[in-house]
Scaffold this motif. Structure first.
Motif, PDB file in Angstrom:
ATOM      1  N   UNK A  17       0.788  -1.372   0.159  1.00 24.81           N
ATOM      2  CA  UNK A  17      -0.130   0.043  -0.009  1.00 24.81           C
ATOM      3  C   UNK A  17       1.013   1.295  -0.115  1.00 24.81           C
ATOM      4  N   UNK A  18       0.306   2.413  -0.510  1.00 25.18           N
ATOM      5  CA  UNK A  18       1.030   3.724  -0.590  1.00 25.18           C
ATOM      6  C   UNK A  18       0.082   4.604   0.083  1.00 25.18           C
ATOM      7  N   UNK A  19       0.372   4.919   1.330  1.00 27.78           N
ATOM      8  CA  UNK A  19      -0.329   6.066   2.351  1.00 27.78           C
ATOM      9  C   UNK A  19      -0.413   7.285   1.381  1.00 27.78           C
ATOM     10  N   UNK A  20      -1.563   7.784   1.394  1.00 30.42           N
ATOM     11  CA  UNK A  20      -1.916   9.053   0.724  1.00 30.42           C
ATOM     12  C   UNK A  20      -0.969  10.237   1.148  1.00 30.42           C
ATOM     13  N   UNK A  21      -0.948  10.151   2.493  1.00 26.45           N
ATOM     14  CA  UNK A  21      -0.031  11.410   2.930  1.00 26.45           C
ATOM     15  C   UNK A  21       1.798  10.954   2.859  1.00 26.45           C
ATOM     16  N   UNK A  22       1.931   9.756   2.221  1.00 24.83           N
ATOM     17  CA  UNK A  22       3.420   9.674   1.884  1.00 24.83           C
ATOM     18  C   UNK A  22       3.548   9.746   0.440  1.00 24.83           C
ATOM     19  N   UNK A  23       2.642  10.165  -0.294  1.00 26.01           N
ATOM     20  CA  UNK A  23       2.809  10.069  -1.764  1.00 26.01           C
ATOM     21  C   UNK A  23       4.047  10.734  -2.288  1.00 26.01           C
ATOM     22  N   UNK A  24       4.339  11.717  -1.673  1.00 26.28           N
ATOM     23  CA  UNK A  24       5.397  12.628  -2.252  1.00 26.28           C
ATOM     24  C   UNK A  24       6.661  12.064  -1.849  1.00 26.28           C
ATOM     25  N   UNK A  25       6.902  11.258  -0.631  1.00 26.37           N
ATOM     26  CA  UNK A  25       8.096  10.574  -0.477  1.00 26.37           C
ATOM     27  C   UNK A  25       8.433   9.547  -1.121  1.00 26.37           C
ATOM     28  N   UNK A  26       7.357   8.704  -1.536  1.00 24.76           N
ATOM     29  CA  UNK A  26       7.335   7.485  -2.291  1.00 24.76           C
ATOM     30  C   UNK A  26       7.663   8.057  -3.899  1.00 24.76           C
ATOM     31  N   UNK A  27       7.101   9.000  -4.200  1.00 23.49           N
ATOM     32  CA  UNK A  27       7.450   9.589  -5.622  1.00 23.49           C
ATOM     33  C   UNK A  27       8.973  10.024  -5.727  1.00 23.49           C
TER      34      UNK A  27
END
Length: 338
Positions: A17-27
Motif C-alpha cells: 500500500x501507498x499511504x496518501x500522506x506519503x505519496x510525495x516521499x514515495x514518488x
C-alpha cells in the motif's frame, strides 16, 4: 474522492500500500511512478496532495473546476493535460461528455475525473496486468493510453451518430411528411458539443506526436502519431456530419414550406367554394323571398285591401311574383351568383 493509489515498479504494480500522506516521499524515492486517481475532488481535497507533489496552482484550479478545453501545458517538470471522453446515448440521441485532468511528473501521475467515464479505469486495469509494456514508459504511458482510449470512444460515438444522421436523411427525402426540424437541430447541438471535445485535442496530440514535449519518451511519438491520425479523421467526420445536417435541415424547411403552401392553396380553394355556395344559397333565398312576402301580405285577411275583389287579381299577383323572381334571377345570373 480517492479512486486508487498505487506504485508501479519493475514493469508491474506493487501490491504494498501507498499511504496518501506519503505519496510525495514515495514518488521522490522510486524508480517507477505512483498513480493517484481522484474523482471530482474539491480544492480542500486536493490541497494536501498538491503541496506534496508541488503541483502548479493554476493547473490544480483548472482540474478542480473542470469545464476546460482539451489542452497540454508544461509547468517546470510537471505536464498538465486535459482530455474529454464522450459517450453517445443512442436512445436519447444525447452526447455525454466527461473530463479527465492528468498531472504527469517524473515519478507520479495524478488523474482527476469529472463525469461518467471508464477510460482511466481501463488504463489502470491494463497497467495492473503482469509485464504491461506501458509501465516502461512511465507516466507518459498513462497519458498515451488514456488519449488512445478517448479517441477510440470518439470513433464509437461517430458510428452511432452516423446511424441517426442516415435515418434523418432517409426520412426527410422519403415519404415522411413530418416536421424533423427539432430532431435535426438537437443532433446538430450534440455535434457542436462533440466538436468542442475533439477539435482542441488535435494540437496537443500533434505536439506529442512530434516528440518535442519534455518528459515524454520519444519512443511514444509513433503511438501518438496514430492517435493524432484518428483525431483528424474524427474532426473531418464531425465537420461532414454538421454540413450534411445543415443541408438536410434546409431541405426539411423547404419541404415544410412547400407543404404549407399546398395546404394554404387547398384552404383557399375550400374557402372559395364555400363562398360560392353561400352566394348561390343567398341568391335563391332572395328569389324565394318575393313570393313569400307578397303571399304573406295577401294572407292577412283584411277586408279593405287593394285589388282584393278584382276579377284578375289572382293572375295579376302571380304575374308580379313571376316578374320579380325573373328579374332577380337575371341579375344574379349576370353577376355570377347563379
Amino acid at each position: 474522492m480517492i479512486g486508487d493509489c498505487a506504485l508501479y515498479e519493475n514493469g508491474r504494480r506493487q501490491h504494498r500500500p501507498v499511504p496518501f500522506t506519503q505519496v510525495g516521499d514515495v514518488a521522490a524515492t522510486t524508480e517507477g511512478f505512483v498513480w493517484i486517481g481522484l474523482q471530482q475532488p474539491t480544492s480542500e481535497d486536493i490541497a494536501t496532495l498538491a503541496e506534496e507533489l508541488s503541483l502548479p496552482s493554476l493547473a490544480v484550479e483548472d482540474a478542480v473546476r473542470a469545464h476546460q478545453r482539451p489542452k497540454l501545458e508544461r509547468y517546470d517538470d510537471v505536464l498538465f493535460a486535459v482530455l474529454k471522453p464522450v459517450r453517445y446515448v443512442d436512445h436519447d440521441e444525447v452526447l455525454e461528455t466527461a473530463e479527465l485532468a492528468l498531472f504527469l511528473g517524473p515519478h507520479f501521475v495524478v488523474t482527476v475525473r469529472h463525469g461518467n467515464s471508464d477510460v482511466l479505469g481501463q488504463v489502470r486495469r491494463e497497467l495492473d496486468q503482469p509485464d504491461c509494456p506501458l509501465v516502461a514508459y512511465g507516466p507518459a504511458g498513462v497519458l498515451y493510453r488514456a488519449a488512445d482510449l478517448v479517441v477510440d470512444g470518439y470513433e464509437a460515438a461517430l458510428e452511432s451518430i452516423n446511424v441517426d444522421v442516415d435515418d434523418i436523411e432517409s426520412q426527410v427525402f422519403g415519404n415522411d411528411d413530418s416536421d424533423h426540424g427539432e430532431r435535426i437541430y438537437k443532433l446538430k447541438r450534440e455535434i457542436a458539443e462533440f466538436r468542442r471535445a475533439a477539435v482542441p485535442l488535435s494540437a496537443p496530440v500533434q505536439r506529442l506526436a512530434a516528440g518535442t514535449v519534455p518528459g515524454v519518451d520519444k519512443k511514444l511519438a509513433e503511438h501518438f502519431r496514430d492517435v493524432h491520425d484518428h483525431v483528424l479523421r474524427t474532426i473531418d467526420a464531425i465537420e461532414a456530419h454538421d454540413r450534411l445536417l445543415s443541408d438536410v435541415l434546409q431541405a426539411d424547411l423547404s419541404r415544410l414550406s412547400v407543404r404549407q403552401s399546398e395546404l394554404a392553396l387547398k384552404q383557399n380553394e375550400v374557402t372559395a367554394r364555400q363562398n360560392e355556395d353561400m352566394r348561390r344559397i343567398s341568391a335563391w333565398a332572395a328569389i324565394g323571398l318575393a313570393p313569400t312576402a307578397i303571399a304573406g301580405v295577401y294572407g292577412m285577411n283584411f277586408d279593405n285591401m287593394p285589388e282584393l275583389r278584382w276579377e284578375y287579381g289572382y293572375f295579376g299577383v302571380l304575374a308580379v311574383i313571376a316578374a320579380f323572381c325573373l328579374t332577380l334571377y337575371v341579375l344574379f345570373r349576370r353577376n355570377g351568383w347563379l
